[in-house]
Design a protein around this motif. Structure first.
Motif, mmCIF file in Angstrom:
data_model
loop_
_atom_site.group_PDB
_atom_site.id
_atom_site.type_symbol
_atom_site.label_atom_id
_atom_site.label_comp_id
_atom_site.label_asym_id
_atom_site.label_seq_id
_atom_site.Cartn_x
_atom_site.Cartn_y
_atom_site.Cartn_z
ATOM 1 N N ILE A 221 1.458 -0.969 -0.058
ATOM 2 C CA ILE A 221 -0.050 -0.019 0.019
ATOM 3 C C ILE A 221 0.825 0.790 -0.084
ATOM 4 O O ILE A 221 0.852 2.027 -0.179
ATOM 5 C CB ILE A 221 -0.681 0.252 1.746
ATOM 6 C CG1 ILE A 221 -1.886 -1.595 1.035
ATOM 7 C CG2 ILE A 221 -2.077 1.665 1.513
ATOM 8 C CD1 ILE A 221 -2.702 -1.509 2.199
ATOM 9 N N HIS A 222 1.902 1.128 0.736
ATOM 10 C CA HIS A 222 2.771 2.016 1.136
ATOM 11 C C HIS A 222 3.568 2.101 -0.995
ATOM 12 O O HIS A 222 4.187 4.014 -1.505
ATOM 13 C CB HIS A 222 4.188 2.293 1.901
ATOM 14 C CG HIS A 222 5.138 3.270 2.127
ATOM 15 N ND1 HIS A 222 4.997 4.460 2.405
ATOM 16 C CD2 HIS A 222 6.370 3.007 1.299
ATOM 17 C CE1 HIS A 222 6.059 5.008 2.204
ATOM 18 N NE2 HIS A 222 6.954 4.013 1.457
ATOM 19 N N ARG A 223 4.072 1.861 -1.004
ATOM 20 C CA ARG A 223 4.319 1.346 -2.313
ATOM 21 C C ARG A 223 3.523 2.274 -3.201
ATOM 22 O O ARG A 223 3.144 2.810 -4.684
ATOM 23 C CB ARG A 223 4.603 0.749 -3.017
ATOM 24 C CG ARG A 223 5.492 0.057 -4.840
ATOM 25 C CD ARG A 223 6.927 1.236 -4.534
ATOM 26 N NE ARG A 223 7.843 0.706 -3.586
ATOM 27 C CZ ARG A 223 8.484 2.022 -2.978
ATOM 28 N NH1 ARG A 223 8.615 2.807 -3.622
ATOM 29 N NH2 ARG A 223 9.145 1.147 -1.817
ATOM 30 N N GLU A 224 1.782 2.347 -3.203
ATOM 31 C CA GLU A 224 0.937 2.217 -4.114
ATOM 32 C C GLU A 224 0.664 4.131 -3.636
ATOM 33 O O GLU A 224 0.175 5.000 -4.740
ATOM 34 C CB GLU A 224 -0.281 1.891 -4.028
ATOM 35 C CG GLU A 224 -0.670 0.741 -4.485
ATOM 36 C CD GLU A 224 -1.680 -0.300 -4.286
ATOM 37 O OE1 GLU A 224 -1.537 -1.614 -5.163
ATOM 38 O OE2 GLU A 224 -2.516 0.753 -3.933
ATOM 39 N N ASN A 225 2.149 4.976 -2.823
ATOM 40 C CA ASN A 225 0.766 5.890 -2.313
ATOM 41 C C ASN A 225 -0.258 6.905 -2.124
ATOM 42 O O ASN A 225 -1.164 7.933 -2.491
ATOM 43 C CB ASN A 225 1.897 6.986 -3.579
ATOM 44 C CG ASN A 225 2.917 6.657 -4.475
ATOM 45 O OD1 ASN A 225 4.067 6.264 -2.809
ATOM 46 N ND2 ASN A 225 3.486 6.604 -5.150
ATOM 47 N N ARG A 226 -0.608 5.320 -1.490
ATOM 48 C CA ARG A 226 -2.182 5.557 -0.857
ATOM 49 C C ARG A 226 -1.759 6.071 0.712
ATOM 50 O O ARG A 226 -2.744 7.524 1.190
ATOM 51 C CB ARG A 226 -3.303 5.133 -0.815
ATOM 52 C CG ARG A 226 -3.514 4.343 -2.233
ATOM 53 C CD ARG A 226 -3.997 6.130 -3.532
ATOM 54 N NE ARG A 226 -5.380 6.239 -3.607
ATOM 55 C CZ ARG A 226 -5.603 6.522 -4.077
ATOM 56 N NH1 ARG A 226 -5.001 7.868 -4.847
ATOM 57 N NH2 ARG A 226 -6.419 7.163 -3.809
ATOM 58 N N LEU A 227 -1.837 5.645 1.372
ATOM 59 C CA LEU A 227 -1.398 5.493 2.855
ATOM 60 C C LEU A 227 0.369 5.552 2.995
ATOM 61 O O LEU A 227 0.556 4.455 2.623
ATOM 62 C CB LEU A 227 -2.088 4.614 3.666
ATOM 63 C CG LEU A 227 -3.634 4.724 3.069
ATOM 64 C CD1 LEU A 227 -4.472 3.773 4.035
ATOM 65 C CD2 LEU A 227 -4.708 6.216 4.141
ATOM 66 N N THR A 228 0.751 6.421 4.339
ATOM 67 C CA THR A 228 1.774 6.135 4.786
ATOM 68 C C THR A 228 2.238 4.770 5.867
ATOM 69 O O THR A 228 0.365 4.267 6.199
ATOM 70 C CB THR A 228 2.668 6.930 5.604
ATOM 71 O OG1 THR A 228 1.414 7.093 6.863
ATOM 72 C CG2 THR A 228 1.940 8.398 4.584
ATOM 73 N N ARG A 229 3.439 4.243 5.907
ATOM 74 C CA ARG A 229 3.061 3.702 7.131
ATOM 75 C C ARG A 229 2.623 3.140 8.539
ATOM 76 O O ARG A 229 2.366 2.560 9.230
ATOM 77 C CB ARG A 229 4.866 2.437 7.260
ATOM 78 C CG ARG A 229 5.172 1.930 5.617
ATOM 79 C CD ARG A 229 6.640 1.177 6.167
ATOM 80 N NE ARG A 229 7.576 0.736 4.626
ATOM 81 C CZ ARG A 229 8.309 1.174 3.525
ATOM 82 N NH1 ARG A 229 7.999 2.580 3.876
ATOM 83 N NH2 ARG A 229 8.009 0.613 2.543
ATOM 84 N N ILE A 230 3.277 4.929 8.687
ATOM 85 C CA ILE A 230 2.550 5.427 9.775
ATOM 86 C C ILE A 230 1.129 5.214 10.228
ATOM 87 O O ILE A 230 0.479 4.617 11.041
ATOM 88 C CB ILE A 230 3.484 6.656 10.326
ATOM 89 C CG1 ILE A 230 4.729 7.196 10.393
ATOM 90 C CG2 ILE A 230 2.906 7.513 11.809
ATOM 91 C CD1 ILE A 230 5.419 8.284 10.231
ATOM 92 N N GLU A 231 0.106 5.581 9.340
ATOM 93 C CA GLU A 231 -0.947 6.024 9.089
ATOM 94 C C GLU A 231 -1.402 4.138 9.190
ATOM 95 O O GLU A 231 -2.668 3.956 9.602
ATOM 96 C CB GLU A 231 -1.982 6.471 8.045
ATOM 97 C CG GLU A 231 -1.566 8.090 7.585
ATOM 98 C CD GLU A 231 -1.849 8.520 6.752
ATOM 99 O OE1 GLU A 231 -1.844 9.866 6.242
ATOM 100 O OE2 GLU A 231 -1.817 8.259 5.600
ATOM 101 N N LEU A 232 -0.726 3.608 8.057
ATOM 102 C CA LEU A 232 -1.601 2.336 8.316
ATOM 103 C C LEU A 232 -1.178 1.322 10.025
ATOM 104 O O LEU A 232 -2.056 0.693 10.466
ATOM 105 C CB LEU A 232 -0.898 1.177 7.334
ATOM 106 C CG LEU A 232 -1.254 1.558 5.610
ATOM 107 C CD1 LEU A 232 -0.094 1.330 4.708
ATOM 108 C CD2 LEU A 232 -2.639 1.257 5.678
#
Length: 375
Positions: A221-232
């Motif tokens: 998901i981080h690679r798709e630039n939608r949500l950051t790892r911190i948000e996830l």
């Protein structure tokens, strides 16, 4: 136009993700063969191998992009290191092999216990392919490197362009399913007159699997630039704490018969619990259908029950602590749910216009409810 819609429908691609992934892999192999065979490229088999390896068992864009990026970087650096060794050390085979071993050792050390382990593996494989046997040839090394990179690019291109399946959509569905499971568990708990049955245990197992599934999607998901790892990480942490609280509620509810009777006697408690269960279910619906998050949770008022819970005693006169603990767990679940609503509501890229349009076509929404939202 109607024929094109299912191909852009996230519900369609999620429901049929296995067969669509098989079709993408087959198409990518056909493209790789069609590109390399007419030109009779030397060592062209490595293009086919690379195409399959980069797509692997990853049906979503983010996973292939993350894996493809590591493969490209690892393959490129490995090939360049191998070419450098061939150009400079071919007259001294022992030094050439020692240089290859040193490169593999250094990269393995750097990527140990890190998420770039696949890139380190591809560095080693590409380096060994380039260096070859006891008499490495520069021409063969160049062609091998070219075919590895070509196959990797074909795999990435087909995944992105042909019936794409996004890891972010997969997260939305997993998150919605987990919330729905927790709502059903909580509602069943507040309505049941018996301990958890087999279906409840299946829901508990399903919740655990959905949390693990979401954790495995973080990098993609981080690679798709939608949500950051911190948000996830925050979203998954809140869900895990909600799930743990519900597990404790299931046990606390059946701690003692006397405590259970006191809990049942608390006027208005069941209504508050059912309202909270419906709120969690509504949140699941909004996530699944791509709505902006808008769930109004009423505060869980425990003060009205404080007197009864604080002076709870068994028939033999022993003070009971389970009613107070049970009430606190309910309030904690409500608090965590409210925090999750706030977190989800702050994510501008979570609502999805594609999901809302697809939900309308699948009967999850009325047509007039599928208005615009961010992609």
């Amino acid at each position: 136009m109607k024929l094109v819609r299912p191909l852009r429908d996230p519900y369609f691609t999620n429901q049929h993700r296995r067969i669509l992934h098989v079709l993408r892999v087959a198409l990518a192999l056909i493209v790789a063969y069609a590109v390399t065979e007419p030109f009779d490229l030397p060592h062209r088999g490595w293009a086919l191998v690379s195409t399959v390896m980069v797509m692997g068992n990853l049906p979503h864009i983010g996973g292939v992009l993350d894996k493809g990026r590591q493969r490209l970087l690892g393959s490129l650096i490995g090939a360049l290191w191998g070419l450098l060794l061939i150009v400079t050390l071919t007259p001294w085979p022992a030094l050439l092999h020692l240089g290859a071993l040193a490169g593999i050792a250094a990269v393995t050390w750097y990527t140990f216990s890190k998420r770039f382990g696949y890139g380190g593996l591809m560095f080693a494989i590409s380096l060994l392919l380039v260096v070859g046997g006891s008499t490495p040839e520069l021409d063969a090394a160049l062609w091998r490197s070219f075919n590895v990179l070509l196959g990797t690019l074909i795999g990435i291109g087909v995944t992105v362009l042909v019936l794409p399946h996004k890891a972010t959509d997969l997260l939305r569905f997993a998150l919605a399913d987990h919330l729905d499971h927790m709502a059903r568990l909580y509602h069943a708990h507040t309505s049941a007159s018996a301990p958890p049955d087999l279906d409840t245990h299946e829901l508990l197992k399903g919740c655990s699997k959905l949390l693990v599934k979401q954790r495995g999607l973080v990098d993609a998901i981080h690679r798709e630039n939608r949500l950051t790892r911190i948000e996830l990480d925050e979203l998954i942490s809140l869900q895990r704490r909600m799930f743990s609280t519900i597990e404790l509620l299931l046990e606390t509810h059946w701690n003692t018969r006397a405590g259970h009777e006191l809990i049942d006697a608390m006027e208005g408690l069941r209504d508050q619990q059912h309202t909270l269960a419906r709120g969690i279910g509504t949140l699941a619906f909004q996530v699944r259908t791509g709505h902006p998050i808008d769930v109004d949770l009423a505060p869980f008022d425990l003060q009205r029950h404080a007197g009864l819970a604080g002076d709870a005693r068994a028939e033999d006169g022993r003070r009971l602590f389970s009613p107070s603990g049970y009430l606190w767990l309910n309030r904690e679940l409500a608090r965590l749910t409210g925090e999750l609503v706030e977190r989800l509501g702050s994510l501008e890229r979570l609502p999805s216009r594609r999901l809302r349009k697809g939900a309308s076509r699948h009967g999850l929404l009325e047509p007039h409810d599928s208005g615009d939202a961010s992609r």
